[in-house]
Design an enzyme around this catalytic site. Structure first.
Site, PDB file in Angstrom:
ATOM      1  N   SER A   1       0.855  -1.192   0.000  1.00 28.98           N
ATOM      2  CA  SER A   1       0.000   0.000   0.000  1.00 28.98           C
ATOM      3  C   SER A   1       0.890   1.240   0.000  1.00 28.98           C
ATOM      4  CB  SER A   1      -0.860   0.024   1.267  1.00 28.98           C
ATOM      5  OG  SER A   1      -1.524   1.271   1.415  1.00 28.98           O
TER       6      SER A   1
ATOM      7  N   TYR B   1      -1.971   0.316  10.854  1.00 31.22           N
ATOM      8  CA  TYR B   1      -2.150  -0.131   9.461  1.00 31.22           C
ATOM      9  C   TYR B   1      -0.880   0.180   8.664  1.00 31.22           C
ATOM     10  CZ  TYR B   1      -3.842  -0.717   4.708  1.00 31.22           C
ATOM     11  OH  TYR B   1      -3.974  -1.127   3.387  1.00 31.22           O
TER      12      TYR B   1
HETATM   13  P1  NDP Z   1     -11.684  -5.517   0.451  1.00 32.13           P
HETATM   14  O1  NDP Z   1     -12.168  -5.277   1.833  1.00 32.13           O
HETATM   15  O2  NDP Z   1     -12.612  -5.257  -0.675  1.00 32.13           O
HETATM   16  O3  NDP Z   1     -11.122  -7.010   0.330  1.00 32.13           O
HETATM   17  C1  NDP Z   1     -10.353  -7.579   1.348  1.00 32.13           C
HETATM   18  C2  NDP Z   1     -10.221  -9.076   1.088  1.00 32.13           C
HETATM   19  O4  NDP Z   1      -9.378  -9.627   2.108  1.00 32.13           O
HETATM   20  C3  NDP Z   1     -11.558  -9.786   1.146  1.00 32.13           C
HETATM   21  O5  NDP Z   1     -11.644 -10.712   0.095  1.00 32.13           O
HETATM   22  C4  NDP Z   1     -11.521 -10.510   2.476  1.00 32.13           C
HETATM   23  O6  NDP Z   1     -12.196 -11.745   2.386  1.00 32.13           O
HETATM   24  C5  NDP Z   1     -10.013 -10.773   2.642  1.00 32.13           C
HETATM   25  N1  NDP Z   1      -9.686 -10.922   4.058  1.00 32.13           N
HETATM   26  C6  NDP Z   1      -9.754  -9.996   5.031  1.00 32.13           C
HETATM   27  N2  NDP Z   1      -9.469 -10.527   6.219  1.00 32.13           N
HETATM   28  C7  NDP Z   1      -9.209 -11.843   6.001  1.00 32.13           C
HETATM   29  C8  NDP Z   1      -8.876 -12.934   6.836  1.00 32.13           C
HETATM   30  N3  NDP Z   1      -8.741 -12.792   8.167  1.00 32.13           N
HETATM   31  N4  NDP Z   1      -8.688 -14.152   6.287  1.00 32.13           N
HETATM   32  C9  NDP Z   1      -8.835 -14.324   4.952  1.00 32.13           C
HETATM   33  N5  NDP Z   1      -9.148 -13.339   4.100  1.00 32.13           N
HETATM   34  C10 NDP Z   1      -9.343 -12.108   4.619  1.00 32.13           C
HETATM   35  O7  NDP Z   1     -10.370  -4.621   0.305  1.00 32.13           O
HETATM   36  P2  NDP Z   1      -9.307  -4.416  -0.887  1.00 32.13           P
HETATM   37  O8  NDP Z   1      -9.633  -5.236  -2.051  1.00 32.13           O
HETATM   38  O9  NDP Z   1      -9.157  -2.970  -1.044  1.00 32.13           O
HETATM   39  O10 NDP Z   1      -8.004  -4.954  -0.152  1.00 32.13           O
HETATM   40  C11 NDP Z   1      -7.131  -5.915  -0.715  1.00 32.13           C
HETATM   41  C12 NDP Z   1      -5.711  -5.576  -0.316  1.00 32.13           C
HETATM   42  O11 NDP Z   1      -5.360  -4.319  -0.899  1.00 32.13           O
HETATM   43  C13 NDP Z   1      -5.477  -5.428   1.176  1.00 32.13           C
HETATM   44  O12 NDP Z   1      -4.240  -6.027   1.503  1.00 32.13           O
HETATM   45  C14 NDP Z   1      -5.413  -3.924   1.383  1.00 32.13           C
HETATM   46  O13 NDP Z   1      -4.657  -3.580   2.500  1.00 32.13           O
HETATM   47  C15 NDP Z   1      -4.750  -3.505   0.089  1.00 32.13           C
HETATM   48  N6  NDP Z   1      -4.903  -2.126  -0.295  1.00 32.13           N
HETATM   49  C16 NDP Z   1      -6.130  -1.565  -0.492  1.00 32.13           C
HETATM   50  C17 NDP Z   1      -6.235  -0.233  -0.860  1.00 32.13           C
HETATM   51  C18 NDP Z   1      -7.547   0.450  -1.023  1.00 32.13           C
HETATM   52  O14 NDP Z   1      -7.560   1.713  -1.064  1.00 32.13           O
HETATM   53  N7  NDP Z   1      -8.658  -0.258  -1.171  1.00 32.13           N
HETATM   54  C19 NDP Z   1      -5.038   0.571  -1.107  1.00 32.13           C
HETATM   55  C20 NDP Z   1      -3.801  -0.102  -0.848  1.00 32.13           C
HETATM   56  C21 NDP Z   1      -3.747  -1.403  -0.493  1.00 32.13           C
HETATM   57  P3  NDP Z   1     -13.173 -12.337   3.512  1.00 32.13           P
HETATM   58  O15 NDP Z   1     -13.726 -11.188   4.283  1.00 32.13           O
HETATM   59  O16 NDP Z   1     -14.201 -13.101   2.727  1.00 32.13           O
HETATM   60  O17 NDP Z   1     -12.294 -13.232   4.302  1.00 32.13           O
HETATM   61  C1  8X3 Z   2      -5.105   1.700   1.649  1.00 31.85           C
HETATM   62  C2  8X3 Z   2      -4.828   3.103   1.255  1.00 31.85           C
HETATM   63  O1  8X3 Z   2      -4.283   5.440   2.134  1.00 31.85           O
HETATM   64  O2  8X3 Z   2      -6.103   4.225   3.222  1.00 31.85           O
HETATM   65  O3  8X3 Z   2      -3.952   0.976   1.892  1.00 31.85           O
HETATM   66  O4  8X3 Z   2      -3.824   3.611   3.604  1.00 31.85           O
HETATM   67  S1  8X3 Z   2      -4.749   4.116   2.634  1.00 31.85           S
END
Ligand code: NDP
Ligand code: 8X3
Length: 251
Positions: free
Chosen positions: A138, A151
């Protein structure tokens, strides 16, 4: 030959979009997540394009991670691409007000979960002397912002582990790289704000955030480079975003 990709966090957002694009590009897919109903629905959708297997487990549960990965049927057992994507932010509070359960969740999921899944899959990549690991970091792994404390720490750890994996797995010809997105509109903010959808929607107001498909497209690009090319570290921002807290909003 058809490659197999295992995607963690495939029930939503970036992971789901990644599974979709890889399925349409001839990868066999192993979908992972906790929400089994969503895995089943996605499996049905993607089965029109490729072979799909689902694994329902919580990445925090060490035993479940290893049992699930060891249960993968023969047809999917050679994992060429691991997308370490599962993760979330929990809360956005100054450190003095932070909730211990939120801290545990972020460290246990984003850091330890990524390690457990990697540990379960790396031995077979070492044995074959091939494989490609994509760690989803991220912008929060490259800079720290107010109230982002734990985070940000968890994503800085992902950045460190990405570099460490690349070094340690270098003798085995395994490619390792990270993608570090800025603001992507997914369920991320709903999870961070514990279901407060209005607060979550505000995060993306007044600018066009990245869409999960934008990151999925890039992941597909990264994994489809020729073997001698390893995209090691990539930061991807919406055009409106210059840094974690610098966003040009038209409001
Ligand atoms: P979402 O919340 O849409 O998706 C998160 C996914 O992670 C879900 O499929 C969820 O599945 C899974 N997950 C969460 N906790 C667990 C767990 N304990 N065990 C197994 N699976 C888990 O978020 P994003 O798609 O945005 O996030 C994906 C990645 O991208 C993350 O690592 C996030 O930190 C990163 N990210 C996101 C950004 C954003 O702005 N959205 C920016 C930068 C990075 P389920 O709940 O079914 O288990
Ligand atoms: C998700 C983006 O800016 O909320 O990783 O940390 S931010």
């Amino acid at each position: 030959m058809t490659k197999t990709a295992l995607v963690t966090g495939a029930t939503s957002g970036i992971g789901k979009a990644t599974a979709q694009i890889l399925a349409k590009n001839n990868y066999k897919i192993i979908l992972c997540g906790r929400r089994e109903d969503r895995l089943i629905t996605l499996e049905k959708e993607l089965s029109a394009f490729t072979e799909v297997h689902t694994l329902t487990f919580d990445v925090r549960d060490k035993k479940a991670v290893f049992e699930s990965i060891n249960s993968i049927p023969e047809a999917f057992s050679k994992i060429d691409v691991l997308i370490n994507n599962a993760g979330n932010a929990h809360g956005l509070d100054p450190i003095q007000n932070g909730d211990l359960d939120d801290w545990d969740a972020m460290i246990d999921i984003n850091v330890k979960g990524l390690l457990y899944v990697s540990k379960a899959i790396i031995p077979q990549m070492i044995e074959r002397k091939s494989g490609h690991i994509i760690n989803i970091g991220s912008i929060a792994g490259k800079e720290v912002y107010p109230n982002g404390n734990v985070y940000c720490a968890s994503k800085h750890a992902v950045d460190a582990l990405n570099q460490a994996m690349r070094m340690d797995l270098n003798p085995y010809g395994i490619r390792v790289g990270a993608i570090h997105p800025g603001a992507v509109e997914t369920e991320f903010s709903e999870v961070r704000f514990k279901g407060d959808t209005d607060r979550a929607a505000n995060v993306y107001k007044g600018f066009e955030p990245l869409h999960p498909e934008d990151i999925a497209d890039i992941i597909h690009f990264v994994v489809s480079r020729p073997y001698h090319v390893n995209i090691a570290d990539l930061m991807v921002l919406p055009t409106a975003q210059a840094a974690a807290t610098i966003l040009k909003r038209d409001i």
